[in-house]
Design a protein around this motif. Structure first.
Motif, PDB file in Angstrom:
ATOM      1  N   LEU A  25       0.836  -1.201   0.000  1.00  0.00           N
ATOM      2  CA  LEU A  25       0.000   0.000   0.000  1.00  0.00           C
ATOM      3  C   LEU A  25       0.865   1.243   0.000  1.00  0.00           C
ATOM      4  O   LEU A  25       0.634   2.190  -0.756  1.00  0.00           O
ATOM      5  CB  LEU A  25      -0.902  -0.033   1.242  1.00  0.00           C
ATOM      6  N   ARG A  65      -5.598   0.774  -2.313  1.00  0.00           N
ATOM      7  CA  ARG A  65      -5.826  -0.622  -1.924  1.00  0.00           C
ATOM      8  C   ARG A  65      -4.651  -1.481  -2.352  1.00  0.00           C
ATOM      9  O   ARG A  65      -4.036  -1.240  -3.395  1.00  0.00           O
ATOM     10  CB  ARG A  65      -7.108  -1.168  -2.541  1.00  0.00           C
ATOM     11  N   LEU A  67      -3.057  -5.803  -1.979  1.00  0.00           N
ATOM     12  CA  LEU A  67      -3.336  -7.197  -1.630  1.00  0.00           C
ATOM     13  C   LEU A  67      -2.059  -7.902  -1.225  1.00  0.00           C
ATOM     14  O   LEU A  67      -1.026  -7.771  -1.893  1.00  0.00           O
ATOM     15  CB  LEU A  67      -3.955  -7.922  -2.827  1.00  0.00           C
ATOM     16  N   VAL A  89      -6.680  -7.791   1.978  1.00  0.00           N
ATOM     17  CA  VAL A  89      -6.790  -6.545   1.227  1.00  0.00           C
ATOM     18  C   VAL A  89      -6.704  -5.394   2.223  1.00  0.00           C
ATOM     19  O   VAL A  89      -7.503  -5.308   3.160  1.00  0.00           O
ATOM     20  CB  VAL A  89      -8.110  -6.470   0.448  1.00  0.00           C
ATOM     21  N   SER A  91      -6.467  -1.207   3.120  1.00  0.00           N
ATOM     22  CA  SER A  91      -6.814   0.142   2.658  1.00  0.00           C
ATOM     23  C   SER A  91      -6.766   1.087   3.854  1.00  0.00           C
ATOM     24  O   SER A  91      -7.061   0.690   4.983  1.00  0.00           O
ATOM     25  CB  SER A  91      -8.204   0.158   2.009  1.00  0.00           C
ATOM     26  N   TRP A  92      -6.395   2.326   3.599  1.00  0.00           N
ATOM     27  CA  TRP A  92      -6.298   3.306   4.684  1.00  0.00           C
ATOM     28  C   TRP A  92      -7.693   3.758   5.114  1.00  0.00           C
ATOM     29  O   TRP A  92      -8.607   3.865   4.294  1.00  0.00           O
ATOM     30  CB  TRP A  92      -5.489   4.521   4.258  1.00  0.00           C
ATOM     31  N   ARG A 145      -7.659  -0.657   7.217  1.00  0.00           N
ATOM     32  CA  ARG A 145      -8.699  -1.693   7.195  1.00  0.00           C
ATOM     33  C   ARG A 145      -8.121  -2.926   6.515  1.00  0.00           C
ATOM     34  O   ARG A 145      -7.509  -2.826   5.436  1.00  0.00           O
ATOM     35  CB  ARG A 145      -9.929  -1.220   6.442  1.00  0.00           C
ATOM     36  N   ARG A 147      -9.254  -6.544   5.070  1.00  0.00           N
ATOM     37  CA  ARG A 147     -10.321  -7.477   4.724  1.00  0.00           C
ATOM     38  C   ARG A 147      -9.690  -8.823   4.440  1.00  0.00           C
ATOM     39  O   ARG A 147      -8.881  -8.980   3.513  1.00  0.00           O
ATOM     40  CB  ARG A 147     -11.115  -6.992   3.516  1.00  0.00           C
TER      41      ARG A 147
END
Length: 381
Positions: A25, A65, A67, A89, A91-92, A145, A147
Protein backbone atom coordinates in the motif's frame (compact mmCIF):
# COMPACT_ATOMS: atom_id res chain seq x y z
CA UNK A 1 15.68 -14.49 15.81
CA UNK A 2 13.86 -17.61 16.96
CA UNK A 3 14.03 -20.87 15.10
CA UNK A 4 10.69 -22.55 14.47
CA UNK A 5 10.42 -26.19 15.51
CA UNK A 6 7.08 -26.69 13.74
CA UNK A 7 4.70 -24.96 11.39
CA UNK A 8 2.71 -21.83 12.15
CA UNK A 9 -0.90 -21.29 13.14
CA UNK A 10 -3.33 -19.38 10.94
CA UNK A 11 -2.92 -16.04 12.80
CA UNK A 12 0.77 -15.92 11.81
CA UNK A 13 -0.02 -16.38 8.11
CA UNK A 14 -2.68 -13.67 8.32
CA UNK A 15 -0.18 -11.31 9.95
CA UNK A 16 2.40 -12.03 7.23
CA UNK A 17 -0.09 -11.32 4.44
CA UNK A 18 -1.34 -8.20 6.23
CA UNK A 19 2.17 -6.77 6.65
CA UNK A 20 2.97 -7.48 3.00
CA UNK A 21 -0.25 -5.75 1.94
CA UNK A 22 0.47 -2.64 4.02
CA UNK A 23 3.98 -2.40 2.62
CA UNK A 24 2.52 -2.68 -0.90
CA UNK A 25 0.00 0.00 0.00
CA UNK A 26 2.85 2.38 0.84
CA UNK A 27 4.74 1.43 -2.32
CA UNK A 28 1.68 2.17 -4.42
CA UNK A 29 1.47 5.68 -3.00
CA UNK A 30 5.15 6.40 -3.41
CA UNK A 31 5.34 5.67 -7.14
CA UNK A 32 7.03 2.74 -8.90
CA UNK A 33 6.85 -0.42 -6.84
CA UNK A 34 9.98 -1.64 -5.12
CA UNK A 35 11.00 -5.26 -5.70
CA UNK A 36 8.64 -7.66 -3.95
CA UNK A 37 10.05 -9.09 -0.73
CA UNK A 38 9.09 -12.73 -0.28
CA UNK A 39 9.79 -12.84 3.46
CA UNK A 40 8.19 -10.84 6.25
CA UNK A 41 10.05 -10.42 9.54
CA UNK A 42 7.37 -11.03 12.18
CA UNK A 43 7.43 -10.69 15.94
CA UNK A 44 5.69 -13.90 16.98
CA UNK A 45 4.98 -12.92 20.62
CA UNK A 46 4.28 -16.51 21.66
CA UNK A 47 7.10 -17.51 21.80
CA UNK A 48 8.83 -14.10 21.79
CA UNK A 49 11.22 -13.40 18.95
CA UNK A 50 11.36 -12.51 15.27
CA UNK A 51 11.01 -15.07 12.50
CA UNK A 52 11.10 -14.71 8.72
CA UNK A 53 7.72 -15.86 7.40
CA UNK A 54 7.21 -16.33 3.64
CA UNK A 55 4.53 -14.61 1.58
CA UNK A 56 3.58 -15.43 -1.99
CA UNK A 57 2.68 -12.04 -3.40
CA UNK A 58 1.86 -8.43 -2.59
CA UNK A 59 0.91 -5.54 -4.87
CA UNK A 60 -1.32 -2.46 -5.15
CA UNK A 61 -4.66 -3.40 -6.73
CA UNK A 62 -6.17 0.04 -7.18
CA UNK A 63 -6.18 3.51 -5.67
CA UNK A 64 -5.64 3.20 -1.94
CA UNK A 65 -5.83 -0.62 -1.92
CA UNK A 66 -3.26 -3.41 -1.87
CA UNK A 67 -3.34 -7.20 -1.63
CA UNK A 68 -1.03 -9.51 0.29
CA UNK A 69 -1.11 -13.30 -0.12
CA UNK A 70 0.43 -16.00 2.06
CA UNK A 71 -0.06 -19.75 2.10
CA UNK A 72 -0.36 -21.77 5.30
CA UNK A 73 2.36 -24.23 6.19
CA UNK A 74 1.44 -25.91 9.49
CA UNK A 75 4.52 -28.14 9.48
CA UNK A 76 4.59 -31.91 9.68
CA UNK A 77 1.48 -33.91 10.51
CA UNK A 78 -2.19 -33.75 9.59
CA UNK A 79 -3.66 -30.26 9.43
CA UNK A 80 -6.49 -29.05 7.22
CA UNK A 81 -4.94 -25.58 6.81
CA UNK A 82 -2.02 -27.01 4.81
CA UNK A 83 -1.73 -25.03 1.57
CA UNK A 84 -4.59 -22.72 2.50
CA UNK A 85 -4.34 -19.41 0.63
CA UNK A 86 -4.68 -16.32 2.84
CA UNK A 87 -5.63 -13.04 1.14
CA UNK A 88 -5.57 -9.71 2.95
CA UNK A 89 -6.79 -6.54 1.23
CA UNK A 90 -5.48 -3.41 2.96
CA UNK A 91 -6.81 0.14 2.66
CA UNK A 92 -6.30 3.31 4.68
CA UNK A 93 -9.10 4.53 6.95
CA UNK A 94 -9.60 7.43 9.32
CA UNK A 95 -7.43 6.91 12.42
CA UNK A 96 -9.06 5.75 15.63
CA UNK A 97 -8.32 7.20 19.09
CA UNK A 98 -4.65 7.00 20.03
CA UNK A 99 -5.13 4.04 22.37
CA UNK A 100 -7.13 1.97 19.86
CA UNK A 101 -5.79 -0.71 17.54
CA UNK A 102 -4.13 0.54 14.37
CA UNK A 103 -6.30 -1.75 12.23
CA UNK A 104 -9.88 -2.87 11.68
CA UNK A 105 -10.25 -6.53 10.72
CA UNK A 106 -13.17 -7.45 8.45
CA UNK A 107 -14.35 -10.95 7.53
CA UNK A 108 -14.54 -11.77 3.86
CA UNK A 109 -15.37 -15.01 2.05
CA UNK A 110 -14.38 -18.15 3.91
CA UNK A 111 -13.74 -16.45 7.26
CA UNK A 112 -15.62 -17.69 10.31
CA UNK A 113 -17.97 -15.39 12.18
CA UNK A 114 -20.05 -15.84 15.32
CA UNK A 115 -23.47 -16.92 14.14
CA UNK A 116 -25.31 -14.89 16.77
CA UNK A 117 -23.56 -11.56 16.14
CA UNK A 118 -21.85 -11.79 12.77
CA UNK A 119 -18.59 -10.67 14.36
CA UNK A 120 -15.35 -12.15 13.07
CA UNK A 121 -14.13 -15.02 15.24
CA UNK A 122 -10.54 -14.14 16.14
CA UNK A 123 -8.51 -15.02 19.20
CA UNK A 124 -6.74 -12.50 21.41
CA UNK A 125 -3.41 -13.81 20.10
CA UNK A 126 -4.48 -13.24 16.48
CA UNK A 127 -5.26 -9.60 17.21
CA UNK A 128 -2.14 -9.11 19.32
CA UNK A 129 0.25 -10.44 16.67
CA UNK A 130 -1.39 -8.19 14.07
CA UNK A 131 -1.09 -5.14 16.33
CA UNK A 132 2.54 -5.82 17.21
CA UNK A 133 3.62 -6.15 13.59
CA UNK A 134 1.39 -3.57 11.95
CA UNK A 135 1.90 -0.72 14.41
CA UNK A 136 5.45 0.10 13.18
CA UNK A 137 4.31 -0.08 9.54
CA UNK A 138 1.13 1.95 9.89
CA UNK A 139 2.73 4.64 12.02
CA UNK A 140 1.23 7.30 14.24
CA UNK A 141 -2.00 8.99 13.25
CA UNK A 142 -2.95 6.36 10.68
CA UNK A 143 -5.09 3.21 10.61
CA UNK A 144 -5.73 0.48 8.10
CA UNK A 145 -8.70 -1.69 7.20
CA UNK A 146 -7.82 -5.34 6.59
CA UNK A 147 -10.32 -7.48 4.72
CA UNK A 148 -9.46 -11.13 5.18
CA UNK A 149 -10.42 -13.72 2.57
CA UNK A 150 -9.83 -17.47 2.81
CA UNK A 151 -10.94 -18.77 -0.62
CA UNK A 152 -11.23 -22.38 0.59
CA UNK A 153 -12.28 -21.52 4.13
CA UNK A 154 -15.99 -22.24 3.80
CA UNK A 155 -15.44 -25.74 2.44
CA UNK A 156 -12.71 -26.57 4.95
CA UNK A 157 -14.85 -25.38 7.85
CA UNK A 158 -17.27 -28.22 7.13
CA UNK A 159 -14.52 -30.60 8.28
CA UNK A 160 -14.09 -28.86 11.64
CA UNK A 161 -16.17 -28.53 14.80
CA UNK A 162 -16.64 -24.78 14.21
CA UNK A 163 -20.40 -25.09 13.82
CA UNK A 164 -20.55 -26.95 17.12
CA UNK A 165 -19.43 -23.73 18.79
CA UNK A 166 -21.60 -21.30 16.87
CA UNK A 167 -19.00 -20.29 14.25
CA UNK A 168 -20.38 -20.14 10.70
CA UNK A 169 -19.34 -19.27 7.13
CA UNK A 170 -15.70 -20.33 7.36
CA UNK A 171 -12.58 -20.91 9.40
CA UNK A 172 -12.12 -19.15 12.72
CA UNK A 173 -8.94 -17.16 13.25
CA UNK A 174 -8.01 -18.96 16.43
CA UNK A 175 -4.77 -19.98 18.08
CA UNK A 176 -3.02 -18.90 21.24
CA UNK A 177 0.56 -19.06 19.95
CA UNK A 178 2.64 -19.00 16.80
CA UNK A 179 3.62 -22.63 16.48
CA UNK A 180 1.17 -25.41 15.73
CA UNK A 181 0.64 -27.83 18.59
CA UNK A 182 0.13 -31.42 17.59
CA UNK A 183 -2.69 -32.69 19.79
CA UNK A 184 -2.22 -36.24 18.51
CA UNK A 185 1.57 -36.25 18.45
CA UNK A 186 3.94 -37.45 21.19
CA UNK A 187 5.64 -34.06 21.43
CA UNK A 188 2.30 -32.49 22.36
CA UNK A 189 1.92 -35.02 25.15
CA UNK A 190 5.41 -34.22 26.40
CA UNK A 191 4.61 -30.50 26.41
CA UNK A 192 1.45 -31.13 28.43
CA UNK A 193 3.30 -33.37 30.89
CA UNK A 194 6.01 -30.73 31.31
CA UNK A 195 3.37 -28.08 32.02
CA UNK A 196 1.71 -30.41 34.51
CA UNK A 197 5.01 -31.07 36.28
CA UNK A 198 5.75 -27.35 36.50
CA UNK A 199 2.25 -26.61 37.84
CA UNK A 200 2.32 -29.28 40.53
CA UNK A 201 5.86 -28.33 41.63
CA UNK A 202 4.94 -24.76 42.58
CA UNK A 203 4.88 -23.84 46.24
CA UNK A 204 1.24 -22.81 46.18
CA UNK A 205 -0.09 -25.96 44.53
CA UNK A 206 -2.98 -27.30 46.63
CA UNK A 207 -3.81 -30.47 44.71
CA UNK A 208 -6.56 -29.08 42.47
CA UNK A 209 -6.54 -29.11 38.67
CA UNK A 210 -8.96 -28.46 35.81
CA UNK A 211 -7.93 -30.40 32.72
CA UNK A 212 -9.38 -28.43 29.81
CA UNK A 213 -9.87 -30.13 26.48
CA UNK A 214 -9.47 -27.72 23.57
CA UNK A 215 -9.30 -23.98 22.93
CA UNK A 216 -13.04 -23.47 23.33
CA UNK A 217 -12.93 -24.96 26.79
CA UNK A 218 -9.97 -22.80 27.71
CA UNK A 219 -11.89 -19.72 26.67
CA UNK A 220 -15.16 -20.77 28.35
CA UNK A 221 -13.83 -21.96 31.72
CA UNK A 222 -13.07 -18.52 33.23
CA UNK A 223 -16.56 -17.29 32.39
CA UNK A 224 -17.93 -20.08 34.57
CA UNK A 225 -15.85 -18.91 37.50
CA UNK A 226 -13.04 -21.44 37.20
CA UNK A 227 -9.78 -19.76 38.30
CA UNK A 228 -7.15 -19.43 35.62
CA UNK A 229 -4.43 -20.85 37.85
CA UNK A 230 -6.27 -24.19 37.94
CA UNK A 231 -6.58 -24.56 34.17
CA UNK A 232 -4.30 -26.82 32.16
CA UNK A 233 -4.97 -27.38 28.47
CA UNK A 234 -4.79 -30.99 27.38
CA UNK A 235 -4.65 -32.47 23.92
CA UNK A 236 -5.88 -35.89 22.99
CA UNK A 237 -3.58 -37.94 25.22
CA UNK A 238 -5.95 -37.88 28.18
CA UNK A 239 -5.08 -41.29 29.62
CA UNK A 240 -1.36 -40.63 30.20
CA UNK A 241 -2.12 -37.14 31.51
CA UNK A 242 -4.61 -38.53 34.05
CA UNK A 243 -2.03 -41.00 35.33
CA UNK A 244 0.68 -38.32 35.45
CA UNK A 245 -1.65 -36.07 37.42
CA UNK A 246 -2.21 -38.80 39.98
CA UNK A 247 1.52 -39.44 40.24
CA UNK A 248 2.21 -35.72 40.66
CA UNK A 249 -0.08 -35.40 43.66
CA UNK A 250 -3.27 -34.01 42.14
CA UNK A 251 -6.10 -34.80 44.55
CA UNK A 252 -9.10 -33.31 42.75
CA UNK A 253 -9.23 -33.19 38.95
CA UNK A 254 -12.07 -31.79 36.86
CA UNK A 255 -12.30 -32.81 33.21
CA UNK A 256 -13.83 -29.88 31.32
CA UNK A 257 -14.65 -30.25 27.64
CA UNK A 258 -17.13 -30.54 24.80
CA UNK A 259 -19.49 -33.48 25.27
CA UNK A 260 -18.91 -34.64 21.70
CA UNK A 261 -15.25 -35.18 22.58
CA UNK A 262 -15.35 -36.40 26.17
CA UNK A 263 -18.03 -38.99 25.46
CA UNK A 264 -15.22 -41.19 24.12
CA UNK A 265 -13.94 -41.59 27.68
CA UNK A 266 -17.30 -43.12 28.63
CA UNK A 267 -16.41 -45.93 26.21
CA UNK A 268 -12.92 -46.41 27.59
CA UNK A 269 -11.22 -44.50 24.73
CA UNK A 270 -8.51 -42.37 26.34
CA UNK A 271 -6.77 -41.11 23.23
CA UNK A 272 -9.46 -38.98 21.66
CA UNK A 273 -8.10 -37.84 18.28
CA UNK A 274 -10.55 -38.91 15.59
CA UNK A 275 -7.77 -40.19 13.33
CA UNK A 276 -6.93 -42.84 15.94
CA UNK A 277 -10.23 -43.67 17.60
CA UNK A 278 -13.85 -42.64 17.38
CA UNK A 279 -16.72 -44.84 18.54
CA UNK A 280 -18.89 -41.92 19.68
CA UNK A 281 -22.06 -43.20 18.05
CA UNK A 282 -21.51 -46.66 19.53
CA UNK A 283 -20.88 -45.32 23.04
CA UNK A 284 -23.90 -43.02 22.83
CA UNK A 285 -26.29 -45.75 21.70
CA UNK A 286 -24.98 -48.24 24.27
CA UNK A 287 -25.63 -45.78 27.08
CA UNK A 288 -29.01 -44.85 25.59
CA UNK A 289 -29.98 -48.52 25.51
CA UNK A 290 -29.12 -48.76 29.20
CA UNK A 291 -31.56 -45.90 29.75
CA UNK A 292 -34.29 -47.88 27.97
CA UNK A 293 -34.17 -46.52 24.41
CA UNK A 294 -34.71 -49.17 21.74
CA UNK A 295 -35.88 -49.89 18.22
CA UNK A 296 -36.19 -47.14 15.64
CA UNK A 297 -35.46 -44.39 18.17
CA UNK A 298 -32.15 -46.03 19.03
CA UNK A 299 -31.30 -46.42 15.34
CA UNK A 300 -31.98 -42.72 14.72
CA UNK A 301 -29.69 -41.82 17.61
CA UNK A 302 -26.92 -43.92 16.09
CA UNK A 303 -27.41 -42.38 12.66
CA UNK A 304 -27.21 -38.75 13.83
CA UNK A 305 -24.37 -36.70 12.34
CA UNK A 306 -23.00 -35.62 15.73
CA UNK A 307 -23.49 -36.27 19.42
CA UNK A 308 -24.95 -32.78 19.68
CA UNK A 309 -27.52 -33.50 16.96
CA UNK A 310 -28.42 -36.85 18.49
CA UNK A 311 -29.04 -35.38 21.94
CA UNK A 312 -30.99 -32.44 20.51
CA UNK A 313 -33.27 -34.75 18.53
CA UNK A 314 -33.84 -36.93 21.57
CA UNK A 315 -34.56 -33.89 23.74
CA UNK A 316 -37.23 -32.78 21.28
CA UNK A 317 -39.08 -36.10 21.53
CA UNK A 318 -38.37 -37.10 25.15
CA UNK A 319 -36.75 -34.36 27.27
CA UNK A 320 -36.65 -36.43 30.45
CA UNK A 321 -34.90 -39.33 28.73
CA UNK A 322 -32.40 -36.95 27.14
CA UNK A 323 -31.53 -35.48 30.53
CA UNK A 324 -31.07 -38.94 32.04
CA UNK A 325 -28.85 -39.95 29.14
CA UNK A 326 -26.65 -36.88 29.51
CA UNK A 327 -26.25 -37.54 33.23
CA UNK A 328 -25.37 -41.15 32.46
CA UNK A 329 -22.72 -40.00 29.96
CA UNK A 330 -21.09 -37.69 32.51
CA UNK A 331 -21.23 -40.36 35.22
CA UNK A 332 -19.73 -42.96 32.88
CA UNK A 333 -16.87 -40.61 32.02
CA UNK A 334 -16.06 -40.27 35.71
CA UNK A 335 -16.33 -44.01 36.37
CA UNK A 336 -14.23 -45.04 33.37
CA UNK A 337 -11.61 -42.42 34.24
CA UNK A 338 -11.28 -43.79 37.76
CA UNK A 339 -11.09 -47.34 36.38
CA UNK A 340 -8.36 -46.25 33.97
CA UNK A 341 -6.35 -44.79 36.83
CA UNK A 342 -6.74 -47.96 38.87
CA UNK A 343 -5.02 -49.94 36.12
CA UNK A 344 -1.80 -47.99 36.71
CA UNK A 345 -1.70 -47.57 40.47
CA UNK A 346 -3.50 -46.52 43.60
CA UNK A 347 -4.01 -42.75 43.52
CA UNK A 348 -5.99 -40.69 46.06
CA UNK A 349 -7.42 -38.61 43.22
CA UNK A 350 -11.07 -37.81 42.53
CA UNK A 351 -12.01 -37.26 38.89
CA UNK A 352 -15.10 -35.28 37.92
CA UNK A 353 -16.54 -34.35 34.55
CA UNK A 354 -18.21 -31.14 33.35
CA UNK A 355 -19.43 -31.04 29.76
CA UNK A 356 -20.47 -28.09 27.59
CA UNK A 357 -22.37 -27.95 24.31
CA UNK A 358 -22.02 -26.20 20.96
CA UNK A 359 -23.60 -23.03 22.35
CA UNK A 360 -20.70 -22.88 24.79
CA UNK A 361 -23.09 -23.52 27.65
CA UNK A 362 -22.43 -25.88 30.54
CA UNK A 363 -24.59 -28.89 29.69
CA UNK A 364 -24.17 -31.47 32.42
CA UNK A 365 -21.88 -32.53 35.25
CA UNK A 366 -21.25 -35.93 36.72
CA UNK A 367 -21.79 -36.42 40.48
CA UNK A 368 -18.16 -35.64 41.24
CA UNK A 369 -17.99 -32.98 38.56
CA UNK A 370 -20.78 -30.99 40.16
CA UNK A 371 -19.02 -31.04 43.52
CA UNK A 372 -15.67 -30.06 42.05
CA UNK A 373 -17.15 -27.31 39.91
CA UNK A 374 -18.75 -25.70 42.94
CA UNK A 375 -15.64 -26.16 45.07
CA UNK A 376 -13.35 -24.63 42.46
CA UNK A 377 -15.71 -21.74 41.79
CA UNK A 378 -15.91 -20.86 45.48
CA UNK A 379 -12.60 -21.81 47.11
CA UNK A 380 -12.34 -21.57 50.87
CA UNK A 381 -10.26 -18.87 52.46
Amino acid sequence: MVKASSGYTLPVWVAAAACAAVRALDRGEEGPAAPFEGLQALELLEPPGVQQVPVEAAAPIGPGRALGISRCDPGAGLDLTRGLAVWVVASWIQPSPADAACFVLEPGEGVGVHGASGDLCASAYARAVLEANLRPLVGAGRAVRLRLVLPEGRALALRTSNAAFGVVDGLALIGTQAEVQRSAAPDQLQACLAALAARTATAGFAGDLVLVIGENGLDLAPSLGLPGELLLKAGNWLGPVLVAAGEAGVCRLLLFGYHGKLIKLAGGIFHTHHHLADGRAEVLTALAALEGLSGAALARLHAAATVEAALSELAASDPALAQRLERRIATAIEQRSMAYLARYGSFPMIVGAALFDRRRQLRVCGPQGQKLLEAFRHPLG
